[in-house]
Write a protein that holds these residues in place. Sequence first.
Motif, PDB file in Angstrom:
ATOM      1  N   THR A 281       0.815  -1.216   0.000  1.00  0.00           N
ATOM      2  CA  THR A 281       0.000   0.000   0.000  1.00  0.00           C
ATOM      3  C   THR A 281       0.846   1.262   0.000  1.00  0.00           C
ATOM      4  O   THR A 281       0.341   2.356  -0.196  1.00  0.00           O
ATOM      5  N   GLU A 282       2.145   1.129   0.243  1.00  0.00           N
ATOM      6  CA  GLU A 282       3.070   2.269   0.278  1.00  0.00           C
ATOM      7  C   GLU A 282       4.422   1.811  -0.239  1.00  0.00           C
ATOM      8  O   GLU A 282       4.921   0.760   0.161  1.00  0.00           O
ATOM      9  N   LEU A 283       5.012   2.593  -1.152  1.00  0.00           N
ATOM     10  CA  LEU A 283       6.348   2.289  -1.665  1.00  0.00           C
ATOM     11  C   LEU A 283       7.323   3.338  -1.161  1.00  0.00           C
ATOM     12  O   LEU A 283       7.187   4.525  -1.457  1.00  0.00           O
ATOM     13  N   ILE A 284       8.293   2.879  -0.384  1.00  0.00           N
ATOM     14  CA  ILE A 284       9.348   3.739   0.138  1.00  0.00           C
ATOM     15  C   ILE A 284      10.613   3.437  -0.662  1.00  0.00           C
ATOM     16  O   ILE A 284      11.003   2.278  -0.803  1.00  0.00           O
ATOM     17  N   VAL A 285      11.224   4.490  -1.198  1.00  0.00           N
ATOM     18  CA  VAL A 285      12.420   4.323  -2.018  1.00  0.00           C
ATOM     19  C   VAL A 285      13.604   4.975  -1.319  1.00  0.00           C
ATOM     20  O   VAL A 285      13.572   6.167  -1.010  1.00  0.00           O
ATOM     21  N   GLY A 286      14.625   4.187  -1.065  1.00  0.00           N
ATOM     22  CA  GLY A 286      15.886   4.707  -0.556  1.00  0.00           C
ATOM     23  C   GLY A 286      16.754   5.091  -1.738  1.00  0.00           C
ATOM     24  O   GLY A 286      17.145   4.239  -2.528  1.00  0.00           O
ATOM     25  N   CYS A 287      17.021   6.382  -1.869  1.00  0.00           N
ATOM     26  CA  CYS A 287      17.820   6.893  -2.982  1.00  0.00           C
ATOM     27  C   CYS A 287      19.242   7.155  -2.481  1.00  0.00           C
ATOM     28  O   CYS A 287      19.441   7.884  -1.501  1.00  0.00           O
ATOM     29  N   SER A 288      20.225   6.575  -3.152  1.00  0.00           N
ATOM     30  CA  SER A 288      21.621   6.722  -2.745  1.00  0.00           C
ATOM     31  C   SER A 288      22.055   8.183  -2.808  1.00  0.00           C
ATOM     32  O   SER A 288      21.848   8.856  -3.818  1.00  0.00           O
ATOM     33  N   THR A 289      22.656   8.647  -1.722  1.00  0.00           N
ATOM     34  CA  THR A 289      23.236   9.988  -1.738  1.00  0.00           C
ATOM     35  C   THR A 289      24.440   9.982  -2.678  1.00  0.00           C
ATOM     36  O   THR A 289      24.943   8.921  -3.063  1.00  0.00           O
ATOM     37  N   ASP A 290      24.898  11.157  -3.041  1.00  0.00           N
ATOM     38  CA  ASP A 290      26.062  11.248  -3.934  1.00  0.00           C
ATOM     39  C   ASP A 290      27.278  10.557  -3.323  1.00  0.00           C
ATOM     40  O   ASP A 290      27.969   9.800  -4.002  1.00  0.00           O
ATOM     41  N   ALA A 291      27.516  10.803  -2.041  1.00  0.00           N
ATOM     42  CA  ALA A 291      28.683  10.201  -1.381  1.00  0.00           C
ATOM     43  C   ALA A 291      28.564   8.683  -1.336  1.00  0.00           C
ATOM     44  O   ALA A 291      29.539   7.965  -1.582  1.00  0.00           O
ATOM     45  N   PHE A 292      27.362   8.172  -1.045  1.00  0.00           N
ATOM     46  CA  PHE A 292      27.194   6.726  -0.985  1.00  0.00           C
ATOM     47  C   PHE A 292      27.331   6.107  -2.371  1.00  0.00           C
ATOM     48  O   PHE A 292      27.938   5.046  -2.541  1.00  0.00           O
TER      49      PHE A 292
END
Length: 132
Positions: free
Chosen positions: A35-46
């Motif tokens: 019911t909910e999609l959470i997206v972890g977006c890589s930071t530039d440093a990571f």
Amino acid sequence: MFDFPHGRAVLTYGTFDGLGPAQSDLLRQLSRLGTELIVGCSTDAFARSKGQTPIMPYADRRRLLESCRFVSRVIAEDDWNQKRTDIVNYDVCVFAMGSDWTGRFDDLGDVTEVRYITQPARALAPRQRRTG
């Protein structure tokens, strides 16, 4: 195996540099798992620590993801080890990654359902594809 009475949050991670139709299709597929999609977006440093050099800065990639109708929330991914904490903090019931990561996150199966989603090769930007 797991009981999630308040809905089904789905969590995925990636760099998402150059969000195109194939990645949008992948996000649509992932959003259908809950019911909910959470997206972890890589930071530039990571991203750099993973050997990637994003063309778009993190803030732009995050805004692009936030504008996608399949995405409920975007969080910063800045560490390999944050996944377990994010799963607990966001009450995630499905942790989903592309099939190119198969087996890499099986250890999270004690706190959530882990799925590896088959995706076409074109869903990954060329600099993100892994060989071998």
